[in-house]
Structures are given as C-alpha cells and as structure tokens.
Design a protein around this motif. Structure first.
Motif, PDB file in Angstrom:
ATOM      1  N   GLU A 264      19.595  -1.936   0.756  1.00  0.00           N
ATOM      2  CA  GLU A 264      20.386  -1.390   1.867  1.00  0.00           C
ATOM      3  C   GLU A 264      20.871   0.023   1.559  1.00  0.00           C
ATOM      4  OE1 GLU A 264      22.913  -4.025   4.605  1.00  0.00           O
ATOM      5  OE2 GLU A 264      23.180  -4.925   2.624  1.00  0.00           O
ATOM      6  N   SER A 308      25.254 -10.070   2.324  1.00  0.00           N
ATOM      7  CA  SER A 308      24.926  -8.777   2.924  1.00  0.00           C
ATOM      8  C   SER A 308      26.084  -8.279   3.774  1.00  0.00           C
ATOM      9  CB  SER A 308      23.663  -8.889   3.786  1.00  0.00           C
ATOM     10  OG  SER A 308      23.947  -9.537   5.011  1.00  0.00           O
ATOM     11  N   LEU A 332      17.213  -6.811   8.342  1.00  0.00           N
ATOM     12  CA  LEU A 332      17.985  -5.864   7.536  1.00  0.00           C
ATOM     13  C   LEU A 332      17.233  -4.545   7.369  1.00  0.00           C
ATOM     14  CD1 LEU A 332      19.983  -6.564   4.349  1.00  0.00           C
ATOM     15  CD2 LEU A 332      18.097  -4.945   4.188  1.00  0.00           C
TER      16      LEU A 332
END
Length: 387
Positions: A264, A308, A332
């Motif tokens: 991420e 997450s 994601l």
C-alpha cells in the motif's frame, strides 16, 4: 578420459570451456586443462570447484591472470583465497565476471578491476573478506549483482557511480552504498536464514529505509518478499517513507498480511507509476512469530497492525490464500492506483498457494482498462538471471 578428449581437440579457437570437478584424483590435471583452454583463446571460461565437504583448497595458477581472449569468466571455489599475483593482472577482453564462494581481499579486487578495463558486469556471490568495493574507476561497468548472508560479510562499503543495474540480496550485516547516481534499475531482497533464529528488526528497518532513500529517482524497481516484509514492518510502526519516481514496479512475494502495508505504501508513494507487476513468488523467509514478537515488544497489537487501512484482515499463512483474500488484494491494488495514469497492471497468482479454484475468483469492477490477472501453474522460485 578428459585428457584424451583434449588431445583430440585440434581447433585453434574455443568458444566455451566449463571445468567442474571436486575429485581429488583430478587435481594434478587441473592446471593443464585450464592452460589448454587458454591456449585455444577461449572466450567463455567457467571454473567450478565448489565442494563444501572437501578440505582441499584449489589455487588458481599465476599464468591464469594474464589473458586477452576471455570475455566471460565464472569462478566458483570452496571459500578459497583468490590470490591475485602481486606483480600483474591483465584481462583485457573480459566483459562479464562472476565470482562465487571466494575469499577475496580488497587488494585483489582492486587489481581485478584495474586489469579489466572492458568489464561491464560484475557478480559477487558470498565473497568473504572483501570489505571495500570501489567501482569509481570502472567506467564501463553497468551491472552489479551482490549476494550476502549472515555468514559472509563482504562487501560492506560500495562506491558505484556508473552502475545502471543493481541486484542486491543483502543480509543482517552492515552495508553502505556511497554513490548510486547513475542507477536506473534495481532488484532488492534480504537474505534471512530461518534456522539461525536471528532477526535484527531495528537494524533491518534502518537499512531498508536508507536504501529506499537512495532509490528515489530509480525508474525501474523490483522488491522481493523479505524486503517487502521489512517495508511493511516499518509502515505499521508509522515510519515516514520517501516519494519515488519509479515508473516500472515489480513486487515478487506471496500474498499474505505481512506484505500488505508495505505494498500500500509503495503504491501511494509512486505517483509516476506506469507499469505494476505483482508475481506470487515465495521469497519470504522471515518468521511470522519473529515479526509479531517484535511488535509486541514495541507495545503494539499485531492483529491490529496487520489489518489493512480498510479494516480487511488478510491470510496470515502464505499457503492459505482464499478467494476473499485474493479479491480484497485486487481491490486494494486498484484502489491505490486509481488516481494514477497507469498503463498496465498485472497480477500473477500461483496455484500452489491458492485454497480455491481460480475460476471462483470474483474480480471487482475495474477502473483500469489495462488490468489483467492470471494463474501460474509452475512454482516460481528466484533465478539468478532474473531482474
């Protein structure tokens, strides 16, 4: 038999010669075989004497160090000292050098570099004793590959202003890069040996963050599993990350909770990204217990850390990627690349890690026209020639 074969070889030119022997009865003949290959102006020469169970240490003869025909040279020893003669070394045609399991001093390495003016590619796998690798005078050298582990220190100080391509498998031992100003492509991972039960979390995070600082302007990056896990560990601890100018990013890892935060962060800090490739390759060797124990010592709750930012819990074991996990992972990736002007996104899953049929995967509504997801039916292991 080998000597008879050489006696029958009448050509004055030889392209390839590979000598692989660990048998003691061959020792008296080795110098003769090497001398024969050199007398035939061999261009690709490989000497493989790797035998971890042998106490014999082969010494490369002095005549070997003056040569004008060899363009590609591979030497694998059993941690024998590669002693370059004090007087002279001249490999005037050498372009590609691969040294493995050699005890190589700073002085010997300096002589090799000085005597190889055309050198373009250098590979050092587990070369002990080497501390300082100064490539500032190797003006043609463009590719550098280094493998280190917990038992092999070298090199620890690297000056590489002309390198364009770097492949580095680092260890839990110090290593400093002084100059990577010409670097255009890098592939990085960390060698973690599970049986040692050594996990220097603070040191590894500091090392990775310093390396990332030096990679800010590199346009093509590949990060493997352990490197991603350390990035993730730093991310869940709230450590700030630099922004990157990377355009082509490849991530090679199994998909589980210990790499999600790092992925991420990398996507969010790469605004110029044009191509993203994620390959399910098992290069992750850091123990989950080691990571979680470290977080607990920092006063953090591992279960909360690995969730997450959207509150999704991913699989905590690499072998148990369920359909819902794969779908969440795709979501994601798409969410974190939604605002980017990206040309191509490829996710390659590996069937050995799946706990569902690929046909059952629910792919979310896509915001990228150039997105693809595929299933690999062969195990993907790291390859020395991969970039």
């Amino acid at each position: 038999a080998a000597s008879i074969t050489l006696n029958r070889y009448t050509s004055l030119k030889m392209m390839n010669f590979h000598l692989n022997t660990t048998r003691k009865q061959n020792i008296p003949h080795i110098n003769r075989w090497v001398e024969f290959a050199i007398s035939r102006n061999v261009e690709n020469l490989s000497l493989d004497f790797w035998d971890p169970g042998s106490s014999y240490k082969f010494e490369i003869p002095d005549f070997f160090y003056v040569n004008s025909s060899v363009k590609q040279l591979t030497i694998r020893l059993s941690f024998t000292d590669l002693m370059v003669p004090a007087c002279y070394l001249s490999w005037t045609s050498l372009k590609k050098l691969y040294l493995c399991n050699c005890n190589l001093s700073d002085e010997s390495m300096a002589k090799i570099l000085s005597g190889s003016p055309l050198l373009e590619s250098l590979t050092l796998y587990f070369c002990n004793k080497l501390r300082v690798l100064d490539l500032s005078k190797s003006l043609r050298l463009r590719t550098l590959k280094i493998n280190r582990n917990i038992w092999v220190l070298g090199p620890t100080h690297i000056v590489a202003p002309h390198i364009h391509r770097l492949r580095l498998t680092n260890s839990q031992l110090p290593c400093t890069f002084v100059n990577l100003s010409s670097l255009a492509e890098a592939r990085l991972d960390i060698c973690i040996v599970p049986i040692t039960r050594i996990f220097e979390a603070d040191f590894l995070q500091d090392m990775v963050l310093k390396m990332l600082e030096k990679l800010q302007n590199v346009e093509k990056l590949t990060f493997e599993g352990n490197f991603l896990q350390i990035i993730s560990l730093a991310e869940v601890r709230g450590v700030p990350f630099p922004m990157f100018k990377v355009k082509d990013l490849t991530l090679e890892t199994v998909i589980f909770q210990y790499v999600i935060p790092g992925i991420e962060r990398l996507l969010q800090n790469s605004p110029d990204l044009k191509k993203l490739t994620i390959r399910a390759r098992d290069t992750n060797t850091i123990g989950e217990e080691d990571i979680n124990n470290y977080l607990q010592l920092q006063g953090l709750n591992p279960d909360q850390c690995w969730r997450s930012k959207d509150g999704v819990f991913f699989n905590n074991l690499r072998w148990y990627l369920e359909s819902k996990h794969a779908t969440s992972f795709v979501e994601l990736v798409l969410k974190n690349t939604k605002t980017l002007d990206i040309d191509k996104i490829v996710i390659l899953l590996n069937e050995r890690y799946l706990r569902f049929k690929f046909e059952e995967l629910v792919v979310p509504t896509l915001s990228h026209n150039n997105f693809s997801i595929a299933l690999l039916k062969m195990p993907m292991t790291s390859n020395d020639d991969d970039w």
